[in-house]
Motif scaffolding. Structure first.
Motif, PDB file in Angstrom:
ATOM      1  N   SER A  16      38.204  52.651   1.773  1.00  0.00           N
ATOM      2  CA  SER A  16      39.437  52.661   2.553  1.00  0.00           C
ATOM      3  C   SER A  16      39.487  53.933   3.367  1.00  0.00           C
ATOM      4  O   SER A  16      38.851  54.936   3.025  1.00  0.00           O
ATOM      5  CB  SER A  16      40.669  52.538   1.662  1.00  0.00           C
ATOM      6  OG  SER A  16      40.820  53.697   0.856  1.00  0.00           O
ATOM      7  N   VAL A  21      43.722  51.599   5.008  1.00  0.00           N
ATOM      8  CA  VAL A  21      43.042  50.449   5.602  1.00  0.00           C
ATOM      9  C   VAL A  21      41.818  50.097   4.758  1.00  0.00           C
ATOM     10  O   VAL A  21      40.946  50.943   4.530  1.00  0.00           O
ATOM     11  CB  VAL A  21      42.619  50.736   7.052  1.00  0.00           C
ATOM     12  CG1 VAL A  21      41.832  49.556   7.621  1.00  0.00           C
ATOM     13  CG2 VAL A  21      43.840  51.042   7.915  1.00  0.00           C
ATOM     14  N   LEU A  23      38.246  48.494   4.059  1.00  0.00           N
ATOM     15  CA  LEU A  23      37.084  48.236   4.903  1.00  0.00           C
ATOM     16  C   LEU A  23      35.818  48.228   4.063  1.00  0.00           C
ATOM     17  O   LEU A  23      35.840  48.524   2.861  1.00  0.00           O
ATOM     18  CB  LEU A  23      37.002  49.286   6.011  1.00  0.00           C
ATOM     19  CG  LEU A  23      37.109  50.773   5.617  1.00  0.00           C
ATOM     20  CD1 LEU A  23      35.786  51.334   5.118  1.00  0.00           C
ATOM     21  CD2 LEU A  23      37.624  51.609   6.777  1.00  0.00           C
ATOM     22  N   PHE A  45      35.631  46.562   9.350  1.00  0.00           N
ATOM     23  CA  PHE A  45      36.980  46.284   8.871  1.00  0.00           C
ATOM     24  C   PHE A  45      37.281  44.825   9.152  1.00  0.00           C
ATOM     25  O   PHE A  45      36.869  44.282  10.182  1.00  0.00           O
ATOM     26  CB  PHE A  45      38.018  47.217   9.507  1.00  0.00           C
ATOM     27  CG  PHE A  45      38.017  47.252  11.009  1.00  0.00           C
ATOM     28  CD1 PHE A  45      38.814  46.390  11.753  1.00  0.00           C
ATOM     29  CD2 PHE A  45      37.216  48.156  11.697  1.00  0.00           C
ATOM     30  CE1 PHE A  45      38.815  46.424  13.143  1.00  0.00           C
ATOM     31  CE2 PHE A  45      37.213  48.204  13.088  1.00  0.00           C
ATOM     32  CZ  PHE A  45      38.016  47.334  13.810  1.00  0.00           C
ATOM     33  N   SER A  47      40.225  41.665   7.704  1.00  0.00           N
ATOM     34  CA  SER A  47      41.090  41.024   6.723  1.00  0.00           C
ATOM     35  C   SER A  47      42.136  40.187   7.436  1.00  0.00           C
ATOM     36  O   SER A  47      42.563  40.507   8.550  1.00  0.00           O
ATOM     37  CB  SER A  47      41.785  42.074   5.854  1.00  0.00           C
ATOM     38  OG  SER A  47      42.669  41.454   4.932  1.00  0.00           O
ATOM     39  N   ASP A  52      46.321  44.940   4.302  1.00  0.00           N
ATOM     40  CA  ASP A  52      45.024  45.618   4.264  1.00  0.00           C
ATOM     41  C   ASP A  52      44.792  46.502   5.477  1.00  0.00           C
ATOM     42  O   ASP A  52      43.900  47.357   5.455  1.00  0.00           O
ATOM     43  CB  ASP A  52      43.884  44.594   4.177  1.00  0.00           C
ATOM     44  CG  ASP A  52      43.833  43.886   2.821  1.00  0.00           C
ATOM     45  OD1 ASP A  52      44.438  44.392   1.864  1.00  0.00           O
ATOM     46  OD2 ASP A  52      43.175  42.825   2.742  1.00  0.00           O
ATOM     47  N   TYR A  53      45.564  46.271   6.566  1.00  0.00           N
ATOM     48  CA  TYR A  53      45.286  47.034   7.792  1.00  0.00           C
ATOM     49  C   TYR A  53      46.524  47.615   8.474  1.00  0.00           C
ATOM     50  O   TYR A  53      46.402  48.420   9.394  1.00  0.00           O
ATOM     51  CB  TYR A  53      44.534  46.166   8.809  1.00  0.00           C
ATOM     52  CG  TYR A  53      45.240  44.907   9.259  1.00  0.00           C
ATOM     53  CD1 TYR A  53      46.332  44.951  10.135  1.00  0.00           C
ATOM     54  CD2 TYR A  53      44.807  43.647   8.843  1.00  0.00           C
ATOM     55  CE1 TYR A  53      46.974  43.800  10.554  1.00  0.00           C
ATOM     56  CE2 TYR A  53      45.442  42.487   9.264  1.00  0.00           C
ATOM     57  CZ  TYR A  53      46.524  42.567  10.124  1.00  0.00           C
ATOM     58  OH  TYR A  53      47.160  41.421  10.545  1.00  0.00           O
ATOM     59  N   PRO A 108      47.507  49.255  14.504  1.00  0.00           N
ATOM     60  CA  PRO A 108      47.607  47.814  14.753  1.00  0.00           C
ATOM     61  C   PRO A 108      48.809  47.474  15.630  1.00  0.00           C
ATOM     62  O   PRO A 108      49.881  48.072  15.491  1.00  0.00           O
ATOM     63  CB  PRO A 108      47.772  47.231  13.353  1.00  0.00           C
ATOM     64  CG  PRO A 108      47.240  48.265  12.426  1.00  0.00           C
ATOM     65  CD  PRO A 108      47.539  49.582  13.073  1.00  0.00           C
ATOM     66  N   ARG A 116      39.469  42.105  12.708  1.00  0.00           N
ATOM     67  CA  ARG A 116      38.079  42.313  12.294  1.00  0.00           C
ATOM     68  C   ARG A 116      37.313  43.047  13.373  1.00  0.00           C
ATOM     69  O   ARG A 116      37.480  42.785  14.561  1.00  0.00           O
ATOM     70  CB  ARG A 116      37.388  40.975  12.006  1.00  0.00           C
ATOM     71  CG  ARG A 116      36.026  41.149  11.328  1.00  0.00           C
ATOM     72  CD  ARG A 116      35.344  39.827  11.077  1.00  0.00           C
ATOM     73  NE  ARG A 116      34.202  40.004  10.218  1.00  0.00           N
ATOM     74  CZ  ARG A 116      33.278  39.063   9.974  1.00  0.00           C
ATOM     75  NH1 ARG A 116      33.388  37.870  10.541  1.00  0.00           N
ATOM     76  NH2 ARG A 116      32.263  39.304   9.174  1.00  0.00           N
TER      77      ARG A 116
END
Length: 288
Positions: A16, A21, A23, A45, A47, A52-53, A108, A116
């Motif tokens: 991570s 995050v 990965l 990375f 998900s 997760d992100y 994000p 991804r």
């Protein structure tokens, strides 16, 4: 034409970074970094779970190398101290030269759906580590694409040959002369030949499907990285599954000392101490 041989098979390991995050660390952060020279690290990375992100990568510094972010799916925004704002979406690439120092974030711009992609760290030679930082946003539509018999690809950087046909990527860089290809093979049991410069560090990461390499037919499954010998220029590859996808990285070794401390990669411990001091004093990311 001499064939490159498989020297090491590496399994990407869960890790991570940033604000939690999740990965896969394909390579980097362990063992002898010189065997990947001029590359320093590669993360995958990916998900469909926003948790997760969603934390992303809040503002953080870099000095002494380049980062290449390739977004397969998703939406992420780059901001840095120079005022650059990059909008990374499906197929886009962000090429950032940290040089003497940059402070940036990668956050994000989605709260659901799949995200991804890959991030690769590429070293800079000693004479370029303290150059002015630079940032390049590369939309997917501007990246050259290859379409052959049962194989296609995106040609992000460098020059190589696939089955005797020249592939020319969009980006060229001095000193390290990186090659960065994303190749998609449609069918199992097809054979292909990739050619890169003799002496280049060559890494092949399988992120979908499975391949066999060389006369020995060494199997490389999804989530594994093949590090090839620097001697030789030819890579013989056979697909073992339909819809196999691989990232090919190649570059000229710098053959310089590598001293890393977190987000700083320099040639000496003293230079690392200077980077830390500059960051503490707020002068790492000066205006050039």
């Amino acid at each position: 034409m001499t064939a490159k041989k498989l020297e090491e098979l590496i399994v990407a390991r869960p890790s991570s970074d940033g604000d939690g995050v999740k990965l896969l660390r394909v390579f980097g952060g362990a063992g002898d970094p010189a065997r990947f020279d001029p590359f320093l690290m590669m993360d995958e990375f990916g998900s469909a779970e926003a948790s997760d992100y969603i934390g992303g990568f809040p503002p953080h510094p870099h000095r002494g190398f380049e980062t290449i972010t390739y977004m397969l799916q998703g939406h992420m925004e780059h901001q840095d101290h120079m005022g650059n704002v990059g909008d990374l979406q499906n197929g886009d690439v962000q090429w950032m030269t940290a040089g003497a120092g940059i402070i940036h974030s990668e956050m994000p711009k989605q709260t659901e759906g799949r995200m991804r992609g890959f991030q690769v760290w590429l070293n800079l030679p000693a004479h370029s580590k303290m150059q002015a930082p630079d940032y390049r946003d590369i939309p997917s539509a501007s990246i050259p694409e290859y379409a052959g018999a049962a194989v296609s690809g995106k040609l992000i950087a460098g020059r190589a040959q696939l089955d005797g046909e020249l592939l020319e990527g969009l980006v060229s860089r001095p000193d390290t002369e990186p090659v960065y290809l994303d190749l998609h093979f449609d069918k199992a049991s097809d054979t292909h030949t990739i050619e890169v410069n003799d002496g280049a560090t060559t890494l092949i990461y399988v992120y979908e499907g499975e391949i066999a390499l060389g006369e020995q037919g060494s199997r490389v499954q999804r989530g594994k990285l093949a590090r090839m010998s620097r001697n030789g220029s030819r890579i013989d590859l056979r697909t073992l599954a339909d819809n196999t996808r691989v990232v090919v990285l190649a570059g000229q070794p710098l053959n310089e000392p590598i001293v890393q401390y977190g987000p700083f990669v320099m040639n000496t411990r003293q230079e690392i101490e200077q980077a830390l001091d500059d960051y503490r004093r707020g002068v790492l990311a000066q205006t050039f």
